[in-house]
Design a protein around this motif. Sequence first.
Motif, PDB file in Angstrom:
ATOM      1  N   LYS A 134      41.817 -23.529   4.561  1.00  0.00           N
ATOM      2  CA  LYS A 134      43.193 -23.224   5.067  1.00  0.00           C
ATOM      3  C   LYS A 134      43.228 -22.287   6.220  1.00  0.00           C
ATOM      4  O   LYS A 134      43.802 -22.418   7.214  1.00  0.00           O
ATOM      5  CB  LYS A 134      43.902 -23.036   3.913  1.00  0.00           C
ATOM      6  N   SER A 135      42.233 -21.059   5.752  1.00  0.00           N
ATOM      7  CA  SER A 135      42.287 -20.038   6.721  1.00  0.00           C
ATOM      8  C   SER A 135      41.790 -20.479   8.056  1.00  0.00           C
ATOM      9  O   SER A 135      42.211 -20.129   9.234  1.00  0.00           O
ATOM     10  CB  SER A 135      41.415 -18.749   6.102  1.00  0.00           C
ATOM     11  N   ALA A 136      40.715 -21.062   7.970  1.00  0.00           N
ATOM     12  CA  ALA A 136      39.910 -21.501   9.167  1.00  0.00           C
ATOM     13  C   ALA A 136      40.799 -22.553  10.040  1.00  0.00           C
ATOM     14  O   ALA A 136      40.886 -22.323  11.313  1.00  0.00           O
ATOM     15  CB  ALA A 136      38.575 -21.999   8.758  1.00  0.00           C
ATOM     16  N   LEU A 137      41.669 -23.372   9.567  1.00  0.00           N
ATOM     17  CA  LEU A 137      42.432 -24.190  10.059  1.00  0.00           C
ATOM     18  C   LEU A 137      43.513 -23.545  10.805  1.00  0.00           C
ATOM     19  O   LEU A 137      43.991 -23.823  12.019  1.00  0.00           O
ATOM     20  CB  LEU A 137      42.675 -25.413   9.109  1.00  0.00           C
ATOM     21  N   ILE A 138      44.150 -22.637  10.064  1.00  0.00           N
ATOM     22  CA  ILE A 138      45.076 -21.897  10.617  1.00  0.00           C
ATOM     23  C   ILE A 138      44.676 -21.190  11.796  1.00  0.00           C
ATOM     24  O   ILE A 138      45.284 -20.923  12.943  1.00  0.00           O
ATOM     25  CB  ILE A 138      45.858 -20.877   9.624  1.00  0.00           C
ATOM     26  N   VAL A 139      43.580 -20.359  11.971  1.00  0.00           N
ATOM     27  CA  VAL A 139      42.833 -19.568  12.943  1.00  0.00           C
ATOM     28  C   VAL A 139      42.746 -20.800  14.168  1.00  0.00           C
ATOM     29  O   VAL A 139      43.273 -20.359  15.266  1.00  0.00           O
ATOM     30  CB  VAL A 139      41.683 -19.074  12.625  1.00  0.00           C
TER      31      VAL A 139
ATOM     32  N   ALA B 189      24.402 -14.651  12.677  1.00  0.00           N
ATOM     33  CA  ALA B 189      23.259 -15.087  12.170  1.00  0.00           C
ATOM     34  C   ALA B 189      23.296 -16.584  11.224  1.00  0.00           C
ATOM     35  O   ALA B 189      22.605 -17.279  10.989  1.00  0.00           O
ATOM     36  CB  ALA B 189      22.871 -14.084  11.374  1.00  0.00           C
ATOM     37  N   LEU B 190      24.706 -16.477  10.875  1.00  0.00           N
ATOM     38  CA  LEU B 190      25.091 -17.805   9.834  1.00  0.00           C
ATOM     39  C   LEU B 190      25.783 -18.895  10.702  1.00  0.00           C
ATOM     40  O   LEU B 190      25.983 -19.905  10.055  1.00  0.00           O
ATOM     41  CB  LEU B 190      25.836 -17.112   8.683  1.00  0.00           C
ATOM     42  N   ASN B 191      25.679 -18.731  11.796  1.00  0.00           N
ATOM     43  CA  ASN B 191      26.282 -19.888  12.854  1.00  0.00           C
ATOM     44  C   ASN B 191      27.675 -20.096  12.491  1.00  0.00           C
ATOM     45  O   ASN B 191      28.057 -21.289  12.190  1.00  0.00           O
ATOM     46  CB  ASN B 191      25.337 -21.061  12.692  1.00  0.00           C
ATOM     47  N   LEU B 192      28.435 -19.159  12.286  1.00  0.00           N
ATOM     48  CA  LEU B 192      29.751 -19.338  11.996  1.00  0.00           C
ATOM     49  C   LEU B 192      30.542 -18.753  13.150  1.00  0.00           C
ATOM     50  O   LEU B 192      30.219 -17.878  13.724  1.00  0.00           O
ATOM     51  CB  LEU B 192      30.119 -18.536  10.491  1.00  0.00           C
ATOM     52  N   SER B 193      31.970 -18.948  13.333  1.00  0.00           N
ATOM     53  CA  SER B 193      32.848 -18.440  14.305  1.00  0.00           C
ATOM     54  C   SER B 193      33.145 -17.032  13.580  1.00  0.00           C
ATOM     55  O   SER B 193      33.495 -17.038  12.304  1.00  0.00           O
ATOM     56  CB  SER B 193      34.003 -19.165  14.350  1.00  0.00           C
ATOM     57  N   ALA B 194      33.056 -16.256  14.508  1.00  0.00           N
ATOM     58  CA  ALA B 194      33.654 -14.690  14.207  1.00  0.00           C
ATOM     59  C   ALA B 194      35.036 -14.851  13.693  1.00  0.00           C
ATOM     60  O   ALA B 194      35.253 -13.812  12.949  1.00  0.00           O
ATOM     61  CB  ALA B 194      33.451 -13.917  15.501  1.00  0.00           C
ATOM     62  N   GLU B 195      35.963 -15.626  14.274  1.00  0.00           N
ATOM     63  CA  GLU B 195      37.106 -15.797  13.610  1.00  0.00           C
ATOM     64  C   GLU B 195      37.441 -16.176  12.363  1.00  0.00           C
ATOM     65  O   GLU B 195      38.021 -15.675  11.431  1.00  0.00           O
ATOM     66  CB  GLU B 195      38.032 -16.983  14.403  1.00  0.00           C
TER      67      GLU B 195
ATOM     68  N   LEU C  31      35.257 -15.210  10.023  1.00  0.00           N
ATOM     69  CA  LEU C  31      34.830 -14.117   9.102  1.00  0.00           C
ATOM     70  C   LEU C  31      35.813 -12.997   9.321  1.00  0.00           C
ATOM     71  O   LEU C  31      36.286 -12.265   8.429  1.00  0.00           O
ATOM     72  CB  LEU C  31      33.464 -13.355   9.678  1.00  0.00           C
ATOM     73  N   LEU C  32      36.656 -12.983  10.579  1.00  0.00           N
ATOM     74  CA  LEU C  32      37.731 -11.948  10.597  1.00  0.00           C
ATOM     75  C   LEU C  32      38.784 -12.244   9.785  1.00  0.00           C
ATOM     76  O   LEU C  32      39.307 -11.476   8.965  1.00  0.00           O
ATOM     77  CB  LEU C  32      38.179 -11.942  12.036  1.00  0.00           C
ATOM     78  N   ALA C  33      38.823 -13.728   9.689  1.00  0.00           N
ATOM     79  CA  ALA C  33      39.979 -14.182   8.401  1.00  0.00           C
ATOM     80  C   ALA C  33      39.661 -13.860   7.327  1.00  0.00           C
ATOM     81  O   ALA C  33      40.527 -13.651   6.356  1.00  0.00           O
ATOM     82  CB  ALA C  33      40.247 -15.664   8.576  1.00  0.00           C
ATOM     83  N   GLN C  34      38.609 -14.137   6.877  1.00  0.00           N
ATOM     84  CA  GLN C  34      38.080 -13.711   5.506  1.00  0.00           C
ATOM     85  C   GLN C  34      38.193 -12.249   5.277  1.00  0.00           C
ATOM     86  O   GLN C  34      38.561 -11.933   3.977  1.00  0.00           O
ATOM     87  CB  GLN C  34      36.551 -14.245   5.212  1.00  0.00           C
ATOM     88  N   ALA C  35      37.948 -11.425   6.170  1.00  0.00           N
ATOM     89  CA  ALA C  35      38.042  -9.842   6.047  1.00  0.00           C
ATOM     90  C   ALA C  35      39.366  -9.411   5.962  1.00  0.00           C
ATOM     91  O   ALA C  35      39.664  -8.495   5.764  1.00  0.00           O
ATOM     92  CB  ALA C  35      37.147  -9.465   7.353  1.00  0.00           C
TER      93      ALA C  35
ATOM     94  N   ALA D  14      31.959 -12.532  -1.316  1.00  0.00           N
ATOM     95  CA  ALA D  14      31.496 -13.666  -1.874  1.00  0.00           C
ATOM     96  C   ALA D  14      31.400 -14.867  -0.721  1.00  0.00           C
ATOM     97  O   ALA D  14      30.455 -15.695  -0.957  1.00  0.00           O
ATOM     98  CB  ALA D  14      32.766 -14.129  -2.859  1.00  0.00           C
ATOM     99  N   PHE D  15      32.206 -14.946   0.084  1.00  0.00           N
ATOM    100  CA  PHE D  15      32.263 -15.898   1.174  1.00  0.00           C
ATOM    101  C   PHE D  15      31.069 -15.793   1.929  1.00  0.00           C
ATOM    102  O   PHE D  15      30.408 -16.774   2.252  1.00  0.00           O
ATOM    103  CB  PHE D  15      33.577 -15.462   2.160  1.00  0.00           C
ATOM    104  N   ILE D  16      30.502 -14.492   2.396  1.00  0.00           N
ATOM    105  CA  ILE D  16      29.274 -14.385   3.064  1.00  0.00           C
ATOM    106  C   ILE D  16      28.018 -14.883   2.301  1.00  0.00           C
ATOM    107  O   ILE D  16      27.320 -15.501   2.665  1.00  0.00           O
ATOM    108  CB  ILE D  16      29.158 -12.958   3.582  1.00  0.00           C
ATOM    109  N   ARG D  17      27.855 -14.538   0.953  1.00  0.00           N
ATOM    110  CA  ARG D  17      26.963 -14.746  -0.049  1.00  0.00           C
ATOM    111  C   ARG D  17      26.894 -16.394   0.118  1.00  0.00           C
ATOM    112  O   ARG D  17      25.981 -16.901   0.175  1.00  0.00           O
ATOM    113  CB  ARG D  17      27.203 -14.125  -1.172  1.00  0.00           C
TER     114      ARG D  17
END
Length: 131
Positions: free
Chosen positions: A113-118, A62-68, A70-74, A14-17
């Motif tokens: 929250k996840s991104a900020l903690i990362v 491709a989505l111009n996001l940090s890998a971190e 997406l790793l947090a979302q995963a 859902a996050f990727i979509r």
Amino acid sequence: MPDAWEAQREHLGAFIRERRKQANLSLRQLAELTSLSNPYLSQVERGLHQPSVRVLRAISDALNLSAESLLAQAGLIDAIAGPADAPAAAGETVAPDTEQAIRADKRLSDDQKSALIVVYRSMLSQPGTAT
């Protein structure tokens, strides 16, 4: 009731979509940018497949996001960074109150929250960071 891994895959998909839609990309366009197949990306977005770290990296680029992010979302970043209440290494100061405050802030979404903690953890792990 879905198990924890299934729920995590669905959340990641859902996050990727959502990020793909925010970037105004079709699934086909994202497939072209990542060199992945359209059906495979569809399965990832629907939570039917758990992508590898390599695939997550291609999607993040491709989505111009940090890998971190997406790793947090995963659900992989906690395994890499370690739990928030893990003991500090010699000479390090852990500030669990900061992470607790981030988690408790109702103004932030779970993704924020996840991104900020990362980001916070990465800042603490950099050499030369004052503690």
